[in-house]
Scaffold this motif. Sequence first.
Motif, PDB file in Angstrom:
ATOM      1  N   ILE A  23       0.837  -1.208   0.000  1.00  0.00           N
ATOM      2  CA  ILE A  23       0.000   0.000   0.000  1.00  0.00           C
ATOM      3  C   ILE A  23       0.873   1.260   0.000  1.00  0.00           C
ATOM      4  CG2 ILE A  23      -1.679   1.325   1.340  1.00  0.00           C
ATOM      5  CD1 ILE A  23      -2.831  -1.369   2.289  1.00  0.00           C
ATOM      6  N   ALA A  24       1.959   1.239   0.790  1.00  0.00           N
ATOM      7  CA  ALA A  24       2.853   2.395   0.851  1.00  0.00           C
ATOM      8  C   ALA A  24       3.495   2.671  -0.507  1.00  0.00           C
ATOM      9  CB  ALA A  24       3.937   2.170   1.909  1.00  0.00           C
ATOM     10  N   ALA A  25       3.899   1.610  -1.213  1.00  0.00           N
ATOM     11  CA  ALA A  25       4.494   1.782  -2.546  1.00  0.00           C
ATOM     12  C   ALA A  25       3.482   2.391  -3.502  1.00  0.00           C
ATOM     13  CB  ALA A  25       4.996   0.438  -3.077  1.00  0.00           C
ATOM     14  N   SER A  26       2.235   1.943  -3.408  1.00  0.00           N
ATOM     15  CA  SER A  26       1.182   2.511  -4.258  1.00  0.00           C
ATOM     16  C   SER A  26       0.952   3.985  -3.936  1.00  0.00           C
ATOM     17  CB  SER A  26      -0.120   1.732  -4.064  1.00  0.00           C
ATOM     18  OG  SER A  26      -1.170   2.305  -4.811  1.00  0.00           O
ATOM     19  N   LEU A  27       0.951   4.337  -2.652  1.00  0.00           N
ATOM     20  CA  LEU A  27       0.770   5.731  -2.249  1.00  0.00           C
ATOM     21  C   LEU A  27       1.897   6.616  -2.782  1.00  0.00           C
ATOM     22  CD1 LEU A  27      -0.398   5.266   1.454  1.00  0.00           C
ATOM     23  CD2 LEU A  27      -1.732   6.317  -0.386  1.00  0.00           C
ATOM     24  N   VAL A  28       3.132   6.135  -2.652  1.00  0.00           N
ATOM     25  CA  VAL A  28       4.294   6.908  -3.118  1.00  0.00           C
ATOM     26  C   VAL A  28       4.198   7.167  -4.610  1.00  0.00           C
ATOM     27  CG1 VAL A  28       6.792   6.812  -3.508  1.00  0.00           C
ATOM     28  CG2 VAL A  28       5.855   6.199  -1.271  1.00  0.00           C
ATOM     29  N   PHE A  29       3.900   6.124  -5.393  1.00  0.00           N
ATOM     30  CA  PHE A  29       3.880   6.281  -6.849  1.00  0.00           C
ATOM     31  C   PHE A  29       2.583   6.916  -7.350  1.00  0.00           C
ATOM     32  CE2 PHE A  29       7.588   3.741  -6.579  1.00  0.00           C
ATOM     33  CZ  PHE A  29       8.283   3.941  -7.756  1.00  0.00           C
ATOM     34  N   SER A  30       1.561   6.961  -6.509  1.00  0.00           N
ATOM     35  CA  SER A  30       0.317   7.617  -6.900  1.00  0.00           C
ATOM     36  C   SER A  30       0.358   9.121  -6.646  1.00  0.00           C
ATOM     37  CB  SER A  30      -0.870   7.010  -6.130  1.00  0.00           C
ATOM     38  OG  SER A  30      -1.051   5.665  -6.466  1.00  0.00           O
ATOM     39  N   PHE A  31       1.031   9.544  -5.539  1.00  0.00           N
ATOM     40  CA  PHE A  31       0.929  10.934  -5.109  1.00  0.00           C
ATOM     41  C   PHE A  31       2.257  11.685  -4.991  1.00  0.00           C
ATOM     42  CE2 PHE A  31      -2.698   8.653  -3.094  1.00  0.00           C
ATOM     43  CZ  PHE A  31      -3.723   9.240  -3.831  1.00  0.00           C
ATOM     44  N   LEU A  32       3.374  10.978  -4.842  1.00  0.00           N
ATOM     45  CA  LEU A  32       4.645  11.659  -4.582  1.00  0.00           C
ATOM     46  C   LEU A  32       5.616  11.631  -5.760  1.00  0.00           C
ATOM     47  CD1 LEU A  32       5.348  10.448  -0.907  1.00  0.00           C
ATOM     48  CD2 LEU A  32       4.164  12.522  -1.678  1.00  0.00           C
ATOM     49  N   ILE A  33       5.407  10.728  -6.693  1.00  0.00           N
ATOM     50  CA  ILE A  33       6.320  10.585  -7.836  1.00  0.00           C
ATOM     51  C   ILE A  33       5.674  11.163  -9.083  1.00  0.00           C
ATOM     52  CG2 ILE A  33       7.639   8.962  -9.248  1.00  0.00           C
ATOM     53  CD1 ILE A  33       8.601   9.093  -6.388  1.00  0.00           C
ATOM     54  N   SER A  34       6.418  11.971  -9.817  1.00  0.00           N
ATOM     55  CA  SER A  34       5.867  12.566 -11.040  1.00  0.00           C
ATOM     56  C   SER A  34       5.670  11.509 -12.123  1.00  0.00           C
ATOM     57  CB  SER A  34       6.810  13.656 -11.564  1.00  0.00           C
ATOM     58  OG  SER A  34       8.028  13.082 -12.014  1.00  0.00           O
ATOM     59  N   THR A  35       4.796  11.840 -13.068  1.00  0.00           N
ATOM     60  CA  THR A  35       4.530  10.916 -14.175  1.00  0.00           C
ATOM     61  C   THR A  35       5.796  10.643 -14.975  1.00  0.00           C
ATOM     62  OG1 THR A  35       2.279  11.797 -14.346  1.00  0.00           O
ATOM     63  CG2 THR A  35       3.110  10.537 -16.227  1.00  0.00           C
ATOM     64  N   GLU A  36       6.622  11.680 -15.177  1.00  0.00           N
ATOM     65  CA  GLU A  36       7.863  11.532 -15.943  1.00  0.00           C
ATOM     66  C   GLU A  36       8.819  10.541 -15.256  1.00  0.00           C
ATOM     67  OE1 GLU A  36       6.555  14.410 -15.011  1.00  0.00           O
ATOM     68  OE2 GLU A  36       5.811  15.176 -16.948  1.00  0.00           O
ATOM     69  N   THR A  37       8.942  10.667 -13.933  1.00  0.00           N
ATOM     70  CA  THR A  37       9.821   9.757 -13.182  1.00  0.00           C
ATOM     71  C   THR A  37       9.282   8.336 -13.221  1.00  0.00           C
ATOM     72  OG1 THR A  37      10.442  11.566 -11.699  1.00  0.00           O
ATOM     73  CG2 THR A  37      10.917   9.329 -10.959  1.00  0.00           C
ATOM     74  N   ARG A  38       7.962   8.196 -13.085  1.00  0.00           N
ATOM     75  CA  ARG A  38       7.348   6.860 -13.162  1.00  0.00           C
ATOM     76  C   ARG A  38       7.650   6.201 -14.493  1.00  0.00           C
ATOM     77  NH1 ARG A  38       2.545   8.951 -10.664  1.00  0.00           N
ATOM     78  NH2 ARG A  38       1.480   8.947 -12.670  1.00  0.00           N
ATOM     79  N   ASP A  39       7.579   6.982 -15.569  1.00  0.00           N
ATOM     80  CA  ASP A  39       7.849   6.438 -16.899  1.00  0.00           C
ATOM     81  C   ASP A  39       9.293   5.977 -17.049  1.00  0.00           C
ATOM     82  OD1 ASP A  39       5.246   6.911 -17.648  1.00  0.00           O
ATOM     83  OD2 ASP A  39       5.664   8.826 -18.637  1.00  0.00           O
ATOM     84  N   VAL A  40      10.211   6.675 -16.365  1.00  0.00           N
ATOM     85  CA  VAL A  40      11.635   6.322 -16.455  1.00  0.00           C
ATOM     86  C   VAL A  40      11.918   5.003 -15.742  1.00  0.00           C
ATOM     87  CG1 VAL A  40      13.961   6.990 -15.709  1.00  0.00           C
ATOM     88  CG2 VAL A  40      12.443   8.698 -16.729  1.00  0.00           C
ATOM     89  N   VAL A  41      11.306   4.796 -14.574  1.00  0.00           N
ATOM     90  CA  VAL A  41      11.673   3.639 -13.746  1.00  0.00           C
ATOM     91  C   VAL A  41      10.740   2.439 -13.904  1.00  0.00           C
ATOM     92  CG1 VAL A  41      12.708   5.139 -12.016  1.00  0.00           C
ATOM     93  CG2 VAL A  41      10.342   4.400 -11.715  1.00  0.00           C
ATOM     94  N   LYS A  42       9.600   2.610 -14.574  1.00  0.00           N
ATOM     95  CA  LYS A  42       8.580   1.561 -14.552  1.00  0.00           C
ATOM     96  C   LYS A  42       9.055   0.251 -15.189  1.00  0.00           C
ATOM     97  CE  LYS A  42       6.061   2.877 -18.786  1.00  0.00           C
ATOM     98  NZ  LYS A  42       4.753   3.293 -19.339  1.00  0.00           N
ATOM     99  N   ASP A  43       9.789   0.328 -16.325  1.00  0.00           N
ATOM    100  CA  ASP A  43      10.230  -0.905 -16.985  1.00  0.00           C
ATOM    101  C   ASP A  43      11.233  -1.670 -16.123  1.00  0.00           C
ATOM    102  OD1 ASP A  43       8.617  -0.482 -19.158  1.00  0.00           O
ATOM    103  OD2 ASP A  43      10.179   0.468 -20.372  1.00  0.00           O
TER     104      ASP A  43
END
Length: 420
Positions: free
Chosen positions: A341-361
């Motif tokens: 749940i904490a990981a979901s919260l961090v990536f839902s509200f604290l991490i920008s979309t651009e950063t998510r796109d960089v690390v998701k793969d």
Amino acid sequence: MSSKTKQFTIHEDWTVVLLGFLIIGISLFLYLPSVPVFKWSNGSDLINNVFNIQNIKDLFLQFIYLIGIGVIGIFLVGKSVKNFLLGFPVVYVLTVIALIIAGNTTIKGFNLEAVIFSLIIGLSIGNFFKLPEWFRLALSTEIFVKIGLVLLGSSIIFSDILKAGSLGLIQALVVVLSVWYFAFWVCKKLKVDEELALMISSAVSICGVSAAIATSGAIKGDSKKLSYVISMVLVTAVPMMIFMPIIAKHFGFPEEVTGAWLGGSIDTSGAVVASGTLVGETALKISTIVKFSQNVLLGLAAFAISVYWTYAQNKSSDVVAAKPTLRVIWERFPKFVIGFIAASLVFSFLISTETRDVVKDSLKNLQGIWFALAFTSIGLETNFKDLFSNNSKKPLYAFLIAQLFNIIITLIIAFLLFDK
């Protein structure tokens, strides 16, 4: 006078939360592991794409990365680091072989994922060869799969958890209560002793191995009976995780329904993840959230069983058993759910979309490799002979009847709640 220094340890669930966020932190701020290539269609592709120098280098760096994380985890939970260092390279090589097989374009056409081949390879070795005891003890299935589950939280938007989780909790309450009482009733009809009946009922209705262990702890159960129940859970999880997705696809069940069915029926979190992966991304997310909803009830179930067992013991014995406390609920609560749940919260509200796109793969690759490692380990530690080691087959019959009831009732409830 000599004295031994007690080793510092952390509960396994808290350890995987720490490791999951260590991986996330490294990926965000220090080092983003490359994603190795496993896709190939012929011998030439295999040599040029999979076995080229750069890809072998990426695999070696991934191995160093994973074994480093693993050593930290093994040390924190108090297991043998030496055995892990000796055993992990074998598990990793077998897992890479499974990934290479699954990377073939023809195999991919059949929608067969790497976890299936990890399991098959592990089962083939574990059932046809006698593995040394130190190697079996070195297998860290629970740690591998729970790290993968924490990382999975980084790819699930928190609103999805709230939506699916509320429905999942309703499903969990209905399934756990109905399946538990049905399983206990069947056990009593087949004259299975009460201690074993409690473990079987909890294992079938809640979350397999963890529920069996929690119940055994609540009633101070016999370790041999616990081992037998765990064997039943692990062995039956294998055909369920393979054939339930096939049945769902054959009859065209919606992915949301299939995910809820898998998450509510299959007993182990790892098998839920593997079966959800075989169906699709949506099924994987829903099945994981639903399984977590069931896991959340583990503490309450352990407390209720403690109350029942204490009452039964006090009624049948002159010795007054200790009364259970609310602390049991927290002790049995699966802490790794908090990490998810904490990981979901961090990536839902604290991490920008651009950063998510960089690390998701990279994070998705790491999530997948931890799951694959877990299923290689499950295969290696699962022996079908264990099912027939008990002189009486009545507990096995009770378990199978209850599991069939679980599959049917959960499918009905999944359609009622998740069919849009």
